[in-house]
Scaffold this motif. Structure first.
Motif, short mmCIF file in Angstrom:
data_model
loop_
_atom_site.label_atom_id
_atom_site.label_comp_id
_atom_site.label_asym_id
_atom_site.label_seq_id
_atom_site.Cartn_x
_atom_site.Cartn_y
_atom_site.Cartn_z
N UNK A 19 -23.49 -60.36 22.16
CA UNK A 19 -23.54 -61.38 21.26
C UNK A 19 -24.93 -62.04 20.63
N UNK A 20 -25.94 -62.23 21.51
CA UNK A 20 -27.19 -62.52 21.18
C UNK A 20 -28.02 -61.17 20.59
N UNK A 21 -28.17 -60.31 21.38
CA UNK A 21 -28.83 -59.01 21.26
C UNK A 21 -28.27 -58.06 19.99
N UNK A 22 -26.93 -58.21 19.82
CA UNK A 22 -26.45 -57.41 18.52
C UNK A 22 -26.78 -58.15 17.31
N UNK A 23 -26.78 -59.59 17.45
CA UNK A 23 -26.92 -60.27 16.03
C UNK A 23 -28.61 -59.93 15.93
N UNK A 24 -29.44 -60.19 16.87
CA UNK A 24 -30.84 -59.92 16.54
C UNK A 24 -31.31 -58.56 15.81
N UNK A 25 -30.50 -57.54 16.81
CA UNK A 25 -30.70 -56.24 16.23
C UNK A 25 -30.37 -55.88 14.78
N UNK A 26 -29.29 -56.34 14.71
CA UNK A 26 -28.71 -56.18 13.07
C UNK A 26 -29.53 -56.80 12.04
N UNK A 27 -30.21 -58.08 12.32
CA UNK A 27 -31.09 -58.74 11.28
C UNK A 27 -32.32 -57.67 11.35
N UNK A 28 -32.93 -57.11 12.37
CA UNK A 28 -33.99 -56.41 12.24
C UNK A 28 -33.68 -54.89 11.70
N UNK A 29 -32.46 -54.40 11.95
CA UNK A 29 -32.02 -53.11 11.16
C UNK A 29 -32.22 -53.26 9.74
N UNK A 30 -31.16 -54.32 9.33
CA UNK A 30 -31.21 -54.82 7.79
C UNK A 30 -32.51 -54.77 7.32
N UNK A 31 -33.53 -55.31 8.05
CA UNK A 31 -35.03 -55.48 7.38
C UNK A 31 -35.57 -53.97 7.54
N UNK A 47 -36.20 -52.32 10.24
CA UNK A 47 -36.86 -52.42 11.71
C UNK A 47 -36.45 -51.81 12.90
N UNK A 48 -37.05 -51.15 13.79
CA UNK A 48 -36.40 -50.85 15.14
C UNK A 48 -36.60 -52.07 16.15
N UNK A 49 -35.51 -51.87 17.11
CA UNK A 49 -35.51 -53.34 18.05
C UNK A 49 -35.17 -52.58 19.57
N UNK A 50 -35.80 -52.94 20.63
CA UNK A 50 -35.62 -52.44 21.90
C UNK A 50 -35.35 -53.49 22.81
N UNK A 51 -34.22 -53.57 23.48
CA UNK A 51 -34.42 -54.27 24.83
C UNK A 51 -35.37 -53.62 25.83
N UNK A 52 -36.24 -54.24 26.40
CA UNK A 52 -37.15 -53.51 27.24
C UNK A 52 -37.66 -54.09 28.56
N UNK A 53 -38.38 -53.57 29.39
CA UNK A 53 -39.07 -53.75 30.66
C UNK A 53 -38.12 -54.52 31.47
N UNK A 54 -38.52 -55.66 32.13
CA UNK A 54 -37.61 -56.25 33.25
C UNK A 54 -36.20 -56.39 32.91
N UNK A 83 -33.49 -64.23 30.96
CA UNK A 83 -34.37 -64.12 29.66
C UNK A 83 -34.44 -62.87 29.25
N UNK A 84 -34.40 -62.36 28.02
CA UNK A 84 -34.38 -61.03 27.39
C UNK A 84 -35.77 -60.73 26.56
N UNK A 85 -36.13 -59.63 27.02
CA UNK A 85 -37.61 -58.99 26.26
C UNK A 85 -37.36 -57.84 25.59
N UNK A 86 -37.90 -58.17 24.22
CA UNK A 86 -37.59 -57.12 23.24
C UNK A 86 -39.12 -56.46 22.69
N UNK A 87 -39.17 -55.39 22.26
CA UNK A 87 -40.02 -54.86 21.63
C UNK A 87 -39.67 -54.21 20.21
N UNK A 88 -40.32 -54.29 19.32
CA UNK A 88 -40.31 -53.77 18.07
C UNK A 88 -41.58 -53.17 17.31
N UNK A 89 -41.16 -52.39 16.28
CA UNK A 89 -42.38 -51.97 15.11
C UNK A 89 -42.61 -53.00 14.12
N UNK A 90 -42.05 -54.00 13.92
CA UNK A 90 -42.34 -55.14 13.00
C UNK A 90 -43.37 -55.78 13.58
N UNK A 91 -44.17 -56.27 12.87
CA UNK A 91 -45.55 -57.07 13.17
C UNK A 91 -44.99 -58.67 13.28
#
Length: 496
Positions: free
Chosen positions: A27-39, A41-48, A61-69
């Motif tokens: 619910x949270x990750x997909x919503x966030x990912x869709x916002x980035x994709x619509x703009x 940008x790429x989004x990844x769940x990452x790390x720990x 807690x969720x950690x993400x990385x992205x090509x967005x500045x």
């Protein structure tokens, strides 16, 4: 002690497990990912977050990385997140909260370090592979592409998890040279996950251990605390000692390796201390809030005063007289240098100071006065002291071990009885400061404190006094001290 965290056993099964686990966050990750994709940008769940999902460990807690500045990240989460903070924006990180979950979103990084401190010279990257290679360990260098949920593992993190091995994405000497705190993080992950370090990682840790001195005490303390609170702290401490990290962080611990303890039943005081720590951990209760940093530190450090007090007595018996006094001072000094909070420092030092006192109890020879003093000196640390003293019995002589436990059972029963009769948790003089000033006719000041402490000693020695007895005792003390009081003026002798 529990075993290592359950690692995935196959690439295919683990890939599937990762996707299934991540669906919990949909619910949270997909919503966030869709916002980035619509703009765009790429989004990844990452790390720990990915590592813990594969290991079946909770990760709130969720950690993400992205090509967005960073400024683009701020715009994309603004209005969607319930809160946004930019305390890490200088390093490319934007924090956000959404429906009770904390999210950290960081621009792809391609950091370089200045070679003096651990401060990175921030450079933003353009690829997920370039971002993952700069991470500390391969187990933390995996990602899940969103929203398509493609598993990304360019450096063999999944295979390392399956083997229970910590390795680095790049050459370990380069990784540790960039950020020496990673040396201690390796030991911390060994404690938390129960893994082993790869041979090349161990070699680099041993060769580069002195570089840990470049790191601030506050950062070292944070990693050491996480290590001690892990599921396998003994493994973490042993790795620190074997690689020389402990010589930088806790030199008092490896110093115990050459000291034979007074019972001559163990390899050395170092091994004894690790066993005491494990036994203390076994006595921790989830009802008390889970892992207890103060208890674990006290158990590890309770005998650090032995090397400085070691003496060979006639008959080749080894003694360590007053090692608890010396050890308390050493523990206080070391923990202060590591910037532990004042209360943690004082609590650990007091437990080290008190841990040997029980051995004067024998088969119950203590008077009730001695029991009161034991309880009063321990104060709020009493339950921890019980656990530490019981854990300090590591003799292989089963009869002796059973006798020590029975003796401590007896002491605890006496404490409970006296506490019920006298409310030991709140031992105070039978007269308060106001009554002392009124009876002696003195103003507030140091003299009131002296009188108060005397009455407390009497209370510990004799138990509760009634009001007349307490007043008579105070007047008697004042007369002995040459203090002219309302009760002694005019030649009146105090009674009692």
């Amino acid at each position: 002690m529990p075993g290592p965290a359950q690692a995935p056993t196959s690439s295919t099964g683990a890939d599937h497990a990762a996707v299934v686990e991540m669906l919990r966050y949909a619910p949270v990750a997909d919503e966030l990912a869709q916002r980035f994709a619509d703009a765009g940008h790429r989004l990844y769940l990452v790390g720990g977050s990915v590592r813990d999902a594969l290991l079946g460990r909770p990760s709130p807690d969720l950690d993400f990385t992205t090509d967005a500045r960073p400024e683009q990240i701020q715009r994309l989460v603004s209005g969607w997140a319930e809160a946004v903070w930019d305390t890490g924006i200088a390093f490319g990180t934007v924090g956000a909260a959404r429906r009770g979950q904390t999210l950290e979103i960081t621009t792809f990084r391609a950091d370089a370090y200045d070679g003096v401190s651990r401060n990175p010279v921030v450079a933003f990257g353009d690829t997920i592979e370039g971002d993952l290679v700069r991470r500390d360990f391969t187990a933390n260098a995996m990602a899940l592409s969103l929203p398509d949920r493609t598993f990304v593992d360019p450096y063999g993190g999944l295979a390392a998890l399956a083997r229970g091995v910590l390795d680095t994405p790049t050459d370990p000497a380069t990784s540790f040279g960039d950020d020496p705190l990673r040396l201690l993080r390796a030991a911390r992950f060994v404690s938390q996950l129960g893994f082993e370090v790869a041979p090349r990682v161990r070699e680099a840790m041993t060769a580069m251990a002195p570089q840990l001195a470049r790191i601030t005490a506050e950062r070292v303390q944070a990693e050491l605390s996480k290590l001690l609170l892990g599921a396998h702290p003994r493994r973490g401490i042993e790795l620190m000692v074997d690689t020389g990290l402990a010589d930088v962080v806790l030199p008092e611990v490896p110093a115990m390796r050459l000291e034979i303890d007074e019972h001559a039943q163990h390899k050395d005081v170092y091994e004894h201390s690790l066993t005491v720590m494990e036994q203390a951990i076994d006595r921790e209760s989830s009802d008390d809030g889970g892992p207890d940093l103060v208890l674990r530190l006290a158990a590890l450090l309770h005998d650090i005063g032995k090397p400085a007090t070691r003496k060979v007595e006639p008959g080749r018996r080894v003694s360590f007289h007053h090692h608890e006094v010396v050890g308390a001072k050493m523990a206080r000094k070391r923990l202060r240098e590591l910037r532990y909070p004042k209360q943690v420092v004082e609590d650990v030092a007091q437990l080290v100071f008190l841990h040997l006192r029980f051995h004067g109890y024998g088969k119950g020879e203590w008077t009730d006065s001695a029991v009161r003093r034991y309880v009063t000196d321990a104060g709020p640390l009493l339950e921890r002291l019980h656990k530490l003293v019981r854990s300090d019995s590591t003799t292989r002589n089963k009869r002796r071990a059973a006798a020590l436990q029975r003796s401590y059972d007896d002491l605890e029963e006496r404490i409970a009885r006296i506490a019920q009769e006298e409310d030991l948790a709140r031992v105070r003089p039978d007269l308060d400061g106001n009554a002392i000033m009124e009876l002696l006719g003195i103003p507030p000041g140091p003299l009131v404190g002296r009188a108060w402490r005397h009455l407390k000693e009497v209370r510990l020695e004799r138990g509760p006094l009634d009001d007349d007895e307490a007043r008579a005792e105070l007047l008697r003390w004042a007369a002995e001290e040459g203090i002219e009081s309302e009760g002694t003026r005019g030649g009146t002798e105090p009674q009692g």
